[in-house]
Design a protein around this motif. Sequence first.
Motif, PDB file in Angstrom:
ATOM      1  N   GLY A   1       0.807  -1.214   0.000  1.00  0.00           N
ATOM      2  CA  GLY A   1       0.000   0.000   0.000  1.00  0.00           C
ATOM      3  C   GLY A   1       0.836   1.258   0.000  1.00  0.00           C
ATOM      4  N   HIS A   2       2.056   1.162   0.527  1.00  0.00           N
ATOM      5  CA  HIS A   2       2.867   2.373   0.674  1.00  0.00           C
ATOM      6  C   HIS A   2       3.990   2.452  -0.353  1.00  0.00           C
TER       7      HIS A   2
ATOM      8  N   CYS B   1      -1.609   9.815   1.498  1.00  0.00           N
ATOM      9  CA  CYS B   1      -1.949   8.643   2.313  1.00  0.00           C
ATOM     10  C   CYS B   1      -1.886   8.993   3.804  1.00  0.00           C
TER      11      CYS B   1
ATOM     12  N   CYS C   1      -0.236   7.491   5.858  1.00  0.00           N
ATOM     13  CA  CYS C   1       1.149   7.270   6.292  1.00  0.00           C
ATOM     14  C   CYS C   1       2.021   8.504   6.034  1.00  0.00           C
TER      15      CYS C   1
ATOM     16  N   PHE D   1       2.844   9.603   2.914  1.00  0.00           N
ATOM     17  CA  PHE D   1       3.368   9.590   1.538  1.00  0.00           C
ATOM     18  C   PHE D   1       2.348  10.211   0.584  1.00  0.00           C
TER      19      PHE D   1
ATOM     20  N   ASP E   1       1.034   7.168  -3.043  1.00  0.00           N
ATOM     21  CA  ASP E   1       1.285   5.724  -2.944  1.00  0.00           C
ATOM     22  C   ASP E   1      -0.003   4.972  -3.311  1.00  0.00           C
TER      23      ASP E   1
HETATM   24 ZN   LIG Z   1       0.871   5.149   2.582  1.00  0.00          ZN
END
Ligand SMILES: [Zn+2]
Length: 346
Positions: A182-183, A201, A203, A205, A208
């Motif tokens: 996913g990343h 995202c 996260c 990022f 991604d």
């Molecule tokens: Zn991500």
Amino acid sequence: MDQIDAVRTPASWVVVGLDNGGTCNNATVLDATGQFLVDRLVENPSRVQDGPESAVESLAEALTGILTMTSTPLSLVRAVGLDTPGPASADGVISSKGSTNFSQVSWHGFDIRGALEARIGLPVIYHNDANAAALYAHHRHFGADAMNRSSVAAIVGTGLGGGVVEAGKVISGAAGMAGELGHVQIPLHGVLEEGQDVPVCNCGFEGDVESIASLTGITKNLLPYWLTRFPEHPLAAEPIGRAAKLLRGYGEKEDPLALAVFGQQARAIGKLFTIAANFTDPAAYFLGGGVVEAAPHFRQWFLNTVREHTQLRREQQAAATFALVPDLDMAGARGAAVAALEAVSG
Ligand SMILES: [Zn+2]
């Protein structure tokens, strides 16, 4: 009655698979010949919200329960496979920052694998849930040839999980973070529309796969954009979270807005698989998640769109297959059991 049809007793030694989720554990038994003794979901409350002690006890109860149901003596169990949602280390130590399922402070940095092993007195083999599902998809698809093959699986849910399998085994990585598909950041050319903001995202990022190909990506990024292009769409009147969940139903009816969103998701996964093709060159590309439960014509369209946007060389086209991940609700427990069987079979 249902139970008699769906449960067998073992002919040899066995391993048990335990899939730990936010509300339930799911348990299964796999015998030494590779046959599952249980054909359906067998669940008990996971009690993860009550903290580690209660949750480990619930897992021990899941083990006892599935052995009773299949008339399997504890002495026949060689190992237990365990999977949980991540992030966690390759050895089953929950992230020091916790996670959605393991939010209590007592979970942070907790060694759930080691704690279960100490509680039940049997070896416990750990994988995160996406890796376990990827492993099950691989073994189910390749059967007796599984240990000679490689695959990549992308599972679209709230986030985008996945796994990389090489020669029948999940690649875990040095810190347990391999296969976090996913990343992986993807080229956005051919995925985004002119003027569409680069998705971000959770996260941190930008661009991604999960920022596009996940329910979170639809809610935060894709649907807000596409509703500006279809302002009269009935979903414009719904709260965004609800609209995102309703979108698949529209996709099954070939609604243009829904097809635009799911088309972007499929192209993003195609870009991811193109990276995989140049990285491990797998024999199979698996796709799982909510889309697998959609109407057959829709999930086939989605899979075909992924395939069209995966750029393979001619030799790879001849060698690789694309398939949906089967039995997704049982895939975690079954994958965990497969991992345990591999571990004790040496
Ligand atoms: Zn991500």
